[in-house]
Design a protein around this motif. Structure first.
Motif, PDB file in Angstrom:
ATOM      1  N   GLU A   6      20.464  55.949  37.085  1.00 45.85           N
ATOM      2  CA  GLU A   6      21.398  57.026  36.742  1.00 45.85           C
ATOM      3  C   GLU A   6      20.994  57.686  35.430  1.00 45.85           C
ATOM      4  OE1 GLU A   6      25.216  55.206  36.597  1.00 45.85           O
ATOM      5  OE2 GLU A   6      25.213  54.686  38.709  1.00 45.85           O
ATOM      6  N   VAL A   7      20.657  56.871  34.439  1.00 44.44           N
ATOM      7  CA  VAL A   7      20.242  57.391  33.132  1.00 44.44           C
ATOM      8  C   VAL A   7      18.950  58.180  33.283  1.00 44.44           C
ATOM      9  CG1 VAL A   7      19.500  56.741  30.817  1.00 44.44           C
ATOM     10  CG2 VAL A   7      21.394  55.532  31.900  1.00 44.44           C
ATOM     11  N   LYS A   8      18.033  57.644  34.074  1.00 47.86           N
ATOM     12  CA  LYS A   8      16.754  58.302  34.289  1.00 47.86           C
ATOM     13  C   LYS A   8      16.953  59.674  34.944  1.00 47.86           C
ATOM     14  CE  LYS A   8      12.194  57.366  36.166  1.00 47.86           C
ATOM     15  NZ  LYS A   8      11.355  56.385  36.846  1.00 47.86           N
ATOM     16  N   GLU A  26       7.706  67.420  28.718  1.00 45.01           N
ATOM     17  CA  GLU A  26       9.039  67.242  28.140  1.00 45.01           C
ATOM     18  C   GLU A  26       9.791  66.098  28.806  1.00 45.01           C
ATOM     19  OE1 GLU A  26       7.814  70.163  29.121  1.00 45.01           O
ATOM     20  OE2 GLU A  26       8.270  71.715  27.633  1.00 45.01           O
ATOM     21  N   VAL A  27       9.724  66.047  30.136  1.00 42.92           N
ATOM     22  CA  VAL A  27      10.407  64.984  30.884  1.00 42.92           C
ATOM     23  C   VAL A  27       9.780  63.632  30.555  1.00 42.92           C
ATOM     24  CG1 VAL A  27      10.877  64.079  33.182  1.00 42.92           C
ATOM     25  CG2 VAL A  27      11.146  66.514  32.737  1.00 42.92           C
ATOM     26  N   GLN A  28       8.453  63.565  30.550  1.00 51.23           N
ATOM     27  CA  GLN A  28       7.776  62.302  30.269  1.00 51.23           C
ATOM     28  C   GLN A  28       8.087  61.805  28.861  1.00 51.23           C
ATOM     29  OE1 GLN A  28       3.608  62.003  31.392  1.00 51.23           O
ATOM     30  NE2 GLN A  28       3.852  63.843  32.646  1.00 51.23           N
ATOM     31  N   ILE A  29       8.094  62.707  27.884  1.00 53.38           N
ATOM     32  CA  ILE A  29       8.381  62.316  26.500  1.00 53.38           C
ATOM     33  C   ILE A  29       9.825  61.850  26.366  1.00 53.38           C
ATOM     34  CG2 ILE A  29       8.591  63.204  24.147  1.00 53.38           C
ATOM     35  CD1 ILE A  29       6.150  65.022  24.849  1.00 53.38           C
ATOM     36  N   ALA A  30      10.741  62.540  27.036  1.00 51.25           N
ATOM     37  CA  ALA A  30      12.153  62.142  26.969  1.00 51.25           C
ATOM     38  C   ALA A  30      12.362  60.761  27.597  1.00 51.25           C
ATOM     39  CB  ALA A  30      13.023  63.185  27.660  1.00 51.25           C
ATOM     40  N   LEU A  31      11.703  60.496  28.717  1.00 55.90           N
ATOM     41  CA  LEU A  31      11.829  59.179  29.353  1.00 55.90           C
ATOM     42  C   LEU A  31      11.221  58.083  28.476  1.00 55.90           C
ATOM     43  CD1 LEU A  31      10.991  60.056  33.062  1.00 55.90           C
ATOM     44  CD2 LEU A  31      13.204  59.347  32.143  1.00 55.90           C
ATOM     45  N   LEU A  32      10.079  58.362  27.881  1.00 57.13           N
ATOM     46  CA  LEU A  32       9.467  57.379  26.985  1.00 57.13           C
ATOM     47  C   LEU A  32      10.355  57.122  25.768  1.00 57.13           C
ATOM     48  CD1 LEU A  32       5.717  58.429  27.078  1.00 57.13           C
ATOM     49  CD2 LEU A  32       6.687  56.278  27.867  1.00 57.13           C
ATOM     50  N   THR A  33      10.976  58.166  25.238  1.00 59.00           N
ATOM     51  CA  THR A  33      11.860  58.010  24.088  1.00 59.00           C
ATOM     52  C   THR A  33      13.055  57.127  24.438  1.00 59.00           C
ATOM     53  OG1 THR A  33      11.181  60.168  23.242  1.00 59.00           O
ATOM     54  CG2 THR A  33      13.235  59.262  22.388  1.00 59.00           C
ATOM     55  N   ARG A  35      13.118  54.760  26.738  1.00 64.85           N
ATOM     56  CA  ARG A  35      12.610  53.387  26.852  1.00 64.85           C
ATOM     57  C   ARG A  35      12.333  52.787  25.484  1.00 64.85           C
ATOM     58  NH1 ARG A  35       8.458  51.931  30.552  1.00 64.85           N
ATOM     59  NH2 ARG A  35       8.889  49.894  29.704  1.00 64.85           N
ATOM     60  N   ILE A  36      11.803  53.604  24.566  1.00 65.72           N
ATOM     61  CA  ILE A  36      11.515  53.124  23.217  1.00 65.72           C
ATOM     62  C   ILE A  36      12.801  52.722  22.512  1.00 65.72           C
ATOM     63  CG2 ILE A  36      10.740  53.898  20.940  1.00 65.72           C
ATOM     64  CD1 ILE A  36       8.504  55.465  22.449  1.00 65.72           C
ATOM     65  N   LYS A  37      13.843  53.528  22.636  1.00 59.97           N
ATOM     66  CA  LYS A  37      15.127  53.193  22.008  1.00 59.97           C
ATOM     67  C   LYS A  37      15.694  51.902  22.594  1.00 59.97           C
ATOM     68  CE  LYS A  37      16.409  57.833  20.637  1.00 59.97           C
ATOM     69  NZ  LYS A  37      17.330  58.954  20.812  1.00 59.97           N
ATOM     70  N   GLN A  38      15.537  51.733  23.907  1.00 55.69           N
ATOM     71  CA  GLN A  38      16.022  50.520  24.560  1.00 55.69           C
ATOM     72  C   GLN A  38      15.269  49.291  24.052  1.00 55.69           C
ATOM     73  OE1 GLN A  38      15.173  50.369  28.769  1.00 55.69           O
ATOM     74  NE2 GLN A  38      17.158  49.416  29.196  1.00 55.69           N
TER      75      GLN A  38
END
Length: 89
Positions: A6-8, A26-33, A35-38
């Motif tokens: 859902e978050v993804k 943009e999408v790839q960087i946002a998804l990586l960000t 995951r990094i925060k998690q």
């Protein structure tokens, strides 16, 4: 620890450039960000988890490469993305 589907999906719909876009920088960087925060939260609790720390460093490097690519390709999109994600540079 993968992201919740859902978050993804929320991240993808927020950062996509057109309706079928799932792979733009943009999408790839946002998804990586996300995951990094998690992983950062996980490492605050489990300080000696060095395997996850290595994974975090790899994700940060991958995000850095994508950010460099976007900066070289379209600087205005790069600046807008940094501002929206709250990243420093």
């Amino acid at each position: 620890m993968p992201l919740d589907p859902e978050v993804k999906n929320q991240i993808i719909t927020h950062f996509q450039r057109h309706p079928q876009d799932t792979g733009s920088p943009e999408v790839q960087i946002a998804l990586l960000t996300a995951r990094i925060k998690q992983l950062e939260e996980h490492l605050r609790i489990h300080r000696k988890d060095f395997h996850s720390r290595r994974g975090l460093m790899m994700l940060i490097g991958q995000r850095r490469s994508l950010l460099d690519y976007l900066k070289k390709k379209d600087f205005l999109r790069y600046q807008a993305l940094l501002k929206e994600l709250g990243l420093k540079k």
